[in-house]
Design a protein around this motif. Structure first.
Motif, mmCIF file in Angstrom:
data_model
loop_
_atom_site.group_PDB
_atom_site.id
_atom_site.type_symbol
_atom_site.label_atom_id
_atom_site.label_comp_id
_atom_site.label_asym_id
_atom_site.label_seq_id
_atom_site.Cartn_x
_atom_site.Cartn_y
_atom_site.Cartn_z
ATOM 1 N N ALA A 123 2.761 18.524 10.831
ATOM 2 C CA ALA A 123 1.418 18.911 11.265
ATOM 3 C C ALA A 123 1.144 20.367 10.912
ATOM 4 O O ALA A 123 0.082 20.706 10.375
ATOM 5 C CB ALA A 123 1.269 18.685 12.764
ATOM 6 N N LEU A 124 2.084 21.231 11.195
ATOM 7 C CA LEU A 124 1.890 22.651 10.910
ATOM 8 C C LEU A 124 1.921 22.915 9.404
ATOM 9 O O LEU A 124 1.206 23.783 8.906
ATOM 10 C CB LEU A 124 2.969 23.474 11.618
ATOM 11 C CG LEU A 124 2.853 23.499 13.147
ATOM 12 C CD1 LEU A 124 4.043 24.222 13.764
ATOM 13 C CD2 LEU A 124 1.552 24.158 13.576
ATOM 14 N N GLU A 125 2.740 22.164 8.681
ATOM 15 C CA GLU A 125 2.795 22.330 7.226
ATOM 16 C C GLU A 125 1.453 21.987 6.597
ATOM 17 O O GLU A 125 0.949 22.712 5.731
ATOM 18 C CB GLU A 125 3.890 21.441 6.661
ATOM 19 C CG GLU A 125 4.036 21.501 5.140
ATOM 20 C CD GLU A 125 5.138 20.569 4.650
ATOM 21 O OE1 GLU A 125 4.811 19.623 3.899
ATOM 22 O OE2 GLU A 125 6.304 20.785 5.013
ATOM 23 N N ARG A 126 0.855 20.894 7.029
ATOM 24 C CA ARG A 126 -0.428 20.493 6.466
ATOM 25 C C ARG A 126 -1.550 21.401 6.952
ATOM 26 O O ARG A 126 -2.513 21.639 6.243
ATOM 27 C CB ARG A 126 -0.706 19.031 6.800
ATOM 28 C CG ARG A 126 0.203 18.104 6.008
ATOM 29 C CD ARG A 126 0.086 16.653 6.452
ATOM 30 N NE ARG A 126 0.823 15.790 5.526
ATOM 31 C CZ ARG A 126 2.128 15.576 5.582
ATOM 32 N NH1 ARG A 126 2.845 16.145 6.520
ATOM 33 N NH2 ARG A 126 2.727 14.790 4.701
ATOM 34 N N ALA A 127 -1.429 21.898 8.165
ATOM 35 C CA ALA A 127 -2.417 22.866 8.638
ATOM 36 C C ALA A 127 -2.352 24.135 7.793
ATOM 37 O O ALA A 127 -3.390 24.728 7.475
ATOM 38 C CB ALA A 127 -2.165 23.190 10.106
#
Length: 372
Positions: free
Chosen positions: A137-141
């Motif tokens: 989630a944080l990587e894609r954010a």
């Protein structure tokens, strides 16, 4: 390509037609964030955006990934609550109360699924409880920019605080502009929902779906609803965990989008526009693909230059392009199969000409196909 919903044995009383204030607010916010998707709303989006107070405009930008290029399922909380029976709230406050009832894991997963995860629809664990989901989630954010990273981090660190912030944001939108919008459109949406429910009672599911959109059909043999879209997906309207049923939500702001909520653990929802611009009856995705393929060949594209100006015989086209008549015939057959040609006979000659209105619609058909 399509999304299909299994409805085998589903009684008509489990098929709900109802407007949703929160879903309509979501489409209104989307129109403000992506005005190019909605040229017919240019006057409203320009006037509304210019009248927003700076603080509200800034907060809308902060969370616009929830309703920007695509839509978050948080605008349809009734679909995740078994005791809601697929029924949205009658007012925005009631819809927001339903949203408050979602547990944090469902809420966060739905809020981040659009641009922060790719596996939500396959039932992945929530990033609140699963380290790998959190990392993804944080990587894609991060790929979406610092504003979304900050929001995702805040949401993962303090779900209750961010949820309260989002509710206040929706309430402020209601006070700033949406209360007037809802007052204006709710009568039309309620009338449309009643009409579709009447059609369902009198003509069955196939008749009701035909009233929604040419892109929504009923596969009677397989007992499933099929939505023509540029993606593949499937779900069931018979999941006992969330309650058997399907909900149809009309929207005044939605065209050209035809949205299908088909996430695991959520009741399926079809969110459909009640009105389209003057260009109606969009081509199916398969027909659009065949037309684009037909025009992709360089020889057929050159032939279209002739056929757009006047009618030609096969022999005339062969002479003009230095190829054999059988080869011309093969190219014409492809164009005709794609519905791009008009053909008429003059004595012993067959004349072919490009169907200009169909070709002129290719741009809008393509746009509606990719935005649907």
């Amino acid at each position: 390509m399509s999304v299909w919903i299994d409805v085998a044995g589903l009684p008509a009383e489990r098929m709900v037609f109802s407007p949703s204030p929160l879903a309509e607010l979501g489409t209104a916010l989307h129109a403000l964030a992506e005005p190019a998707h909605h040229p017919g709303l240019h006057g409203w989006t320009t006037a509304t955006a210019s009248a927003l107070k700076p603080d509200l405009a800034d907060r809308l930008c902060e969370a616009d990934f929830l309703w920007g290029p695509t839509f978050s399922d948080v605008s349809m909380p009734f679909a995740a609550l078994a005791d809601a029976a697929g029924q949205p709230g009658a007012t925005l406050a009631e819809d927001l109360d339903l949203l408050d009832r979602l547990d944090d894991e469902v809420y966060v997963n739905a809020a981040l699924e659009i641009s922060c995860t790719s596996s939500f629809r396959f039932g992945s664990p929530s990033p609140l409880v699963d380290a790998e989901s959190r990392r993804l989630a944080l990587e894609r954010a991060t790929a979406r920019g610092p504003r979304q990273v900050e929001f995702a981090q805040r949401l993962l660190a303090d779900p209750p605080g961010v949820r309260a912030w989002i509710r206040r944001l929706f309430e402020d939108c209601d006070q700033a502009f949406f209360a007037d919008v809802w007052k204006r459109v709710r009568v039309q949406l309620a009338a449309d929902a009643r009409h579709k429910a009447e059609v369902l009672r009198h003509k069955g599911l196939a008749g009701a779906l035909a009233e929604i959109s040419p892109a929504v059909t009923f596969d009677e043999k397989r007992s499933r609803i099929v939505v023509d879209k540029l993606l593949n997906g499937h779900t069931t309207a018979l999941d006992p965990a969330v309650g058997a049923g399907i909900t149809f939500i009309p929207t005044s702001f939605g065209w050209p989008h035809l949205m299908v909520l088909h996430a695991p653990g959520w009741r399926p929802v079809i969110h459909y526009p009640v009105a389209a611009p003057e260009l109606s009856g969009p081509a199916s995705v398969a027909l659009l693909e065949s037309r684009l393929d037909a025009l992709a060949h360089p020889m057929r594209l050159r032939m279209c230059r002739n056929l757009a100006r006047t009618a030609y015989t096969t022999g005339e086209l062969a002479a003009a392009h230095g190829i054999s008549a059988p080869e011309v015939s093969r190219h014409l057959a492809v164009l005709k199969k794609a519905g791009l040609l008009q053909t008429r006979r003059r004595g012993r000659y067959v004349l072919h000409q490009l169907d200009l209105p169909v070709v002129a619609r290719l741009g809008s058909d393509f746009l509606e196909g990719v935005l649907r």
